[in-house]
Design a protein around this motif. Structure first.
Motif, short mmCIF file in Angstrom:
data_model
loop_
_atom_site.label_atom_id
_atom_site.label_comp_id
_atom_site.label_asym_id
_atom_site.label_seq_id
_atom_site.Cartn_x
_atom_site.Cartn_y
_atom_site.Cartn_z
N UNK A 16 0.88 -1.07 -0.15
CA UNK A 16 -0.11 0.13 0.08
C UNK A 16 0.92 1.14 -0.20
N UNK A 17 1.98 1.25 0.77
CA UNK A 17 2.73 2.47 0.75
C UNK A 17 3.22 2.87 -0.76
N UNK A 18 3.55 1.96 -1.44
CA UNK A 18 4.10 2.20 -2.70
C UNK A 18 3.03 2.68 -3.58
N UNK A 25 2.91 11.11 -5.94
CA UNK A 25 3.92 11.66 -7.22
C UNK A 25 3.11 11.96 -8.26
N UNK A 26 2.14 11.19 -8.50
CA UNK A 26 1.22 12.04 -9.81
C UNK A 26 0.63 13.31 -9.57
N UNK A 27 -0.09 13.31 -8.37
CA UNK A 27 -0.50 14.44 -7.90
C UNK A 27 0.51 15.61 -7.85
N UNK A 76 9.09 1.23 -7.63
CA UNK A 76 9.34 1.71 -6.34
C UNK A 76 9.85 2.98 -6.46
N UNK A 77 9.22 4.04 -5.96
CA UNK A 77 9.55 5.40 -5.90
C UNK A 77 10.32 5.66 -4.72
N UNK A 78 11.67 6.06 -4.60
CA UNK A 78 12.22 6.64 -3.52
C UNK A 78 11.57 7.61 -2.66
N UNK A 79 11.40 7.41 -1.27
CA UNK A 79 10.70 8.36 -0.52
C UNK A 79 11.47 9.79 -0.59
N UNK A 80 12.84 9.88 -0.91
CA UNK A 80 13.61 11.19 -0.92
C UNK A 80 12.97 11.77 -2.42
N UNK A 82 10.14 11.81 -3.59
CA UNK A 82 8.75 12.25 -3.35
C UNK A 82 8.92 13.71 -2.36
N UNK A 83 9.74 13.53 -1.46
CA UNK A 83 9.97 14.72 -0.34
C UNK A 83 10.63 15.81 -1.38
N UNK A 84 11.52 15.83 -2.22
CA UNK A 84 12.27 16.54 -2.97
C UNK A 84 11.06 17.33 -3.75
N UNK A 85 10.06 16.56 -4.45
CA UNK A 85 9.27 16.92 -5.31
C UNK A 85 8.14 17.90 -4.59
N UNK A 86 7.99 17.53 -3.21
CA UNK A 86 6.77 18.24 -2.63
C UNK A 86 7.59 19.63 -2.20
N UNK A 87 8.94 19.50 -1.84
CA UNK A 87 9.71 20.84 -1.50
C UNK A 87 9.84 21.86 -2.81
N UNK A 88 9.99 21.23 -3.71
CA UNK A 88 10.08 22.16 -5.00
C UNK A 88 8.48 22.45 -5.35
N UNK A 89 7.33 21.93 -4.97
CA UNK A 89 6.01 22.30 -5.22
C UNK A 89 5.67 23.50 -4.10
#
Length: 101
Positions: A16-18, A25-27, A76-80, A82-89
């Motif tokens: 489920x985490x994946x 990531x898509x959002x 498998x998307x690395x958590x790092x 996703x976090x970088x993408x959130x910070x950029x947004x």
């Protein structure tokens, strides 16, 4: 003497985490491309700026794809990532808020 097995290591099935990370990531990718378009519009005060922002967003998705083994949504998307993408947004949203005022 050590024994090295030639059998492949069994991988666990994506959980489920994946799935949640793929959805987030898509959002974030979609939201980020839209934010880039709005930031371009706000900075240049024209539709051309919005167009340039959207073009930059498409190049961002292509860059994301090149980093993750030629697929936008790897198994498998690395958590790092996703976090970088959130910070950029978050930074793009802050830039948009500051330029709108």
């Amino acid at each position: 003497m050590t024994f090295h097995s030639t059998e492949p290591v069994p991988r666990s099935a994506p959980g489920t985490g994946t799935g949640v990370k793929t959805f987030v990531t898509a959002v974030l990718l979609t939201f980020g491309v839209g934010l880039l378009g709005m930031v371009g519009w706000a900075v240049l005060s024209s539709g051309f700026g919005g167009f340039l922002g959207l073009v930059a967003g498409v190049f961002g998705v292509v860059w994301w794809r090149s980093i993750h083994d030629k697929t936008v949504f790897p198994q498998v998307i690395p958590t790092k990532s996703v976090v970088i993408l959130a910070v950029v947004n978050a930074v793009l949203a802050l830039v948009l808020i500051l330029t709108a005022g």
